[in-house]
Design a protein around this motif. Structure first.
Motif, mmCIF file in Angstrom:
data_model
loop_
_atom_site.group_PDB
_atom_site.id
_atom_site.type_symbol
_atom_site.label_atom_id
_atom_site.label_comp_id
_atom_site.label_asym_id
_atom_site.label_seq_id
_atom_site.Cartn_x
_atom_site.Cartn_y
_atom_site.Cartn_z
ATOM 1 N N LYS A 87 0.807 -1.047 -0.030
ATOM 2 C CA LYS A 87 0.145 -0.067 0.101
ATOM 3 C C LYS A 87 0.936 1.385 0.008
ATOM 4 O O LYS A 87 0.487 2.279 -0.683
ATOM 5 C CB LYS A 87 -0.851 0.090 1.178
ATOM 6 C CG LYS A 87 -2.018 -0.964 1.091
ATOM 7 C CD LYS A 87 -2.928 -0.887 2.353
ATOM 8 C CE LYS A 87 -4.232 -1.793 2.459
ATOM 9 N NZ LYS A 87 -5.101 -1.432 1.500
ATOM 10 N N ALA A 88 2.156 1.066 0.776
ATOM 11 C CA ALA A 88 2.861 2.343 0.920
ATOM 12 C C ALA A 88 3.577 2.560 -0.430
ATOM 13 O O ALA A 88 3.813 3.695 -0.945
ATOM 14 C CB ALA A 88 3.871 2.167 1.937
ATOM 15 N N LEU A 89 3.856 1.466 -1.207
ATOM 16 C CA LEU A 89 4.508 1.627 -2.440
ATOM 17 C C LEU A 89 3.444 2.373 -3.503
ATOM 18 O O LEU A 89 4.028 3.321 -4.083
ATOM 19 C CB LEU A 89 4.854 0.489 -2.946
ATOM 20 C CG LEU A 89 6.047 -0.213 -2.423
ATOM 21 C CD1 LEU A 89 6.053 -1.725 -3.275
ATOM 22 C CD2 LEU A 89 7.197 0.105 -2.920
ATOM 23 N N TYR A 90 2.240 2.144 -3.490
ATOM 24 C CA TYR A 90 1.176 2.844 -4.240
ATOM 25 C C TYR A 90 1.091 4.119 -3.684
ATOM 26 O O TYR A 90 0.638 5.047 -4.931
ATOM 27 C CB TYR A 90 -0.195 1.741 -4.290
ATOM 28 C CG TYR A 90 -0.360 0.761 -5.207
ATOM 29 C CD1 TYR A 90 -0.424 1.031 -6.568
ATOM 30 C CD2 TYR A 90 0.006 -0.375 -4.716
ATOM 31 C CE1 TYR A 90 -0.706 -0.183 -7.307
ATOM 32 C CE2 TYR A 90 0.228 -1.675 -5.608
ATOM 33 C CZ TYR A 90 -0.317 -1.413 -6.904
ATOM 34 O OH TYR A 90 -0.475 -2.570 -7.731
ATOM 35 N N ALA A 91 0.948 4.439 -2.705
ATOM 36 C CA ALA A 91 0.622 5.896 -2.192
ATOM 37 C C ALA A 91 2.049 7.014 -2.251
ATOM 38 O O ALA A 91 1.690 7.828 -2.082
ATOM 39 C CB ALA A 91 -0.052 5.877 -0.667
ATOM 40 N N ALA A 92 3.260 6.152 -2.716
ATOM 41 C CA ALA A 92 4.332 7.047 -2.255
ATOM 42 C C ALA A 92 4.183 8.144 -3.611
ATOM 43 O O ALA A 92 3.643 7.624 -4.777
ATOM 44 C CB ALA A 92 5.668 6.249 -2.530
#
Length: 394
Positions: A147-152
Motif C-alpha cells: 500500500k505504501a508503494l502505491y501511495a508514494a
C-alpha cells in the motif's frame, strides 16, 4: 527524466525548506545501503546547502565528529536503546517529528519504514518517496508495504532491474519510478601495476592470471557466486594451469568454502584473503586480471564499479542488478550465474584476450566510461534533477 511533482494538497503550516530523512544507519556499519545513503546526504549538502534537514537514524548511536557538520542538519539516533526499545524509539520519533515539524517532504531510506510514512501521509498529506535497493524490495508480501508503494509520491530505485521487478510483481506504474544508480569515489581507485607486496604475500608471479572476488563471506549471501567460480576453476586451469583465484572478504561462510576447496583439491589455486582494509582495496583490484562476481541477487554492486575504475575486465551475473552496473554488457561480461560451464568459458576468454568486447581491454577508456556513467558528479546531477520540482523546491 521525470521529476518529483506534487499534486496533493500540502500542509499549510509546513516548515519552509524542511526535509526528513528516515535512514536505517549511516556510520557504524559500512555496507552498500549505508554508503549509498551517505552519498545522498553529501549530494544534499553540496547541492542544497541551505536546506534544513532532519535525519532520523535507527541503528547508529552517534555520528563521527567530522561527518556532515552543517548547521542545517539535525540528527536523532536510536541505536543506544536495547532490543525492541530501539525500534519503538525510532518509530515514535518518526511520527512525533513528522507531526510536530510538518516537513515538506519525507525520504524513506528503506522500505521497512514505508508503512509509517503512509500513516503520516494519511494524517497530514505530507508526500514521501521510498528508496528501494534489491532483495529488500523483491517479492514483497506485506500488505502495508505494498500500500505504501502505491501511495508514494515516487519510488527511487538504484537499478532498472529492481524497478522492473517491482513493476511486474505489483503492477505499479512505470511513471512512479526514478532511477538513481549507485555511485563511488573514483579518486580512491586508479590503474596501476600489480603491487609487489601483494604478489609476495600471496606467493604469485607477476604474469600469473588472477581472478578476484570481493564480497562478504556470509551464509546469507551464498548468491554472490563465489561457489560457482570455485567449481569452474578446474575447467579454467585446464586451459590456464597457473590461474589463481583470490576470494577477499570475511564471514561465517568461510569454513564451508574451505571444505569445498578441499573437496575439489584446489588448495593451491585458491586464496581466502580475509578482510581487506580500505587502504589495500585498490591494490587488490590491480592485482587481478579479471574481477568476477556472478551473483544472482545483487541489488547493484559497487564492487563492479570499483574494479572497472581500476581498468579491470569485469564479470557479473545476468539475473540481478549487475546488469545495470555493467550497462547491459557494455562495460563487462554478463553470464548465467548458475551455469558453471558458461562462467568458466567466459573467464577463460577474458584471460586469453578473446572475449568479444574490446572495451574491457582498454583500461583507461574503461575507467573513464565508468566515471562518466556512475561517478559522483553524475550522481549529484541526477539527484538534483529528481529534486528540481520536488516539494522542497516549491
Amino acid at each position: 527524466m521525470q521529476t518529483i511533482n506534487v499534486e496533493k494538497p500540502k500542509p499549510k503550516s509546513a516548515t519552509p525548506d524542511s526535509l526528513h530523512l528516515w535512514f536505517p544507519n549511516l556510520f557504524e556499519f559500512k555496507g552498500g545501503i549505508q554508503v549509498y545513503l551517505q552519498d545522498i546526504l553529501q549530494a544534499i549538502q553540496e547541492g542544497l546547502p541551505n536546506l534544513s534537514v532532519c535525519i532520523l537514524d535507527k541503528l547508529d548511536r552517534n555520528k563521527p565528529v567530522d561527518k556532515f557538520t552543517s548547521n542545517n542538519y539535525s540528527f536523532t539516533f536510536s541505536g543506544s536503546f536495547p532490543g525492541f526499545l530501539k525500534t519503538l524509539h525510532f518509530a515514535f520519533n518518526l511520527i512525533f517529528k513528522a507531526l510536530s515539524k510538518l516537513p515538506k517532504f519525507i525520504l524513506c531510506g528503506h522500505i521497512n519504514f514505508a508503512p509509517i510514512a503512509l500513516f503520516v501521509h494519511r494524517l497530514t498529506g505530507i508526500p514521501y518517496v521510498i528508496i528501494v535497493y534489491g532483495i529488500d524490495a523483491w517479492e514483497i508480501q506485506n500488505i502495508w508495504k505494498i500500500k505504501a508503494l502505491y501511495a508514494a509520491e515516487k519510488i527511487i530505485s538504484i537499478s532498472g532491474y529492481t524497478r522492473d521487478r517491482l513493476i511486474n510483481e505489483h503492477n505499479l506504474s512505470p511513471d512512479k519510478f526514478e532511477l538513481l544508480p549507485v555511485t563511488f569515489d573514483a579518486e580512491r581507485f586508479e590503474i596501476s601495476p600489480k603491487p609487489n607486496y601483494l604478489l609476495e604475500r600471496y606467493g604469485l608471479k607477476s604474469n600469473q592470471p588472477v581472478i578476484l572476488t570481493v564480497t562478504r563471506l556470509s551464509s546469507d549471501d551464498g548468491y554472490k557466486g563465489y561457489d560457482q567460480i570455485i567449481q569452474a576453476l578446474s575447467q579454467i586451469k585446464h586451459q590456464l594451469p597457473d590461474a589463481h583465484y583470490i576470494l577477499a572478504g570475511k564471514g561465517d561462510d568461510r569454513a564451508r568454502i574451505e571444505k569445498l576447496i578441499a573437496q575439489l583439491n584446489l588448495q593451491d589455486s585458491v586464496t581466502l584473503a580475509g578482510f581487506v582494509p580500505d587502504d589495500e582495496l585498490c591494490d587488490h583490484y590491480n592485482l587481478c586480471n579479471v574481477f568476477a562476481m556472478p551473483s544472482r541477487r545483487e541489488g547493484f554492486g559497487i564492487v563492479y564499479l570499483e574494479a572497472l575504475a581500476c581498468g579491470k575486465p569485469t564479470l557479473g551475473g545476468n539475473q540481478d542488478g549487475a546488469i545495470d552496473a555493467l550497462c547491459h554488457g557494455e562495460l563487462g561480461a554478463l553470464v548465467d550465474p548458475l551455469d558453471v560451464d558458461a562462467i568458466a568459458q567466459t573467464i577463460i576468454q577474458i584471460l586469453q584476450g578473446t572475449y568479444p568486447n574490446p572495451l574491457i581491454y582498454q583500461p583507461e577508456a574503461l575507467r573513464q566510461k565508468v566515471i562518466d556513467t556512475f561517478g559522483f558528479v553524475r550522481f549529484k546531477q541526477t539527484f538534483a534533477e529528481l529534486m528540481k520540482n520536488s516539494p522542497i523546491e516549491s
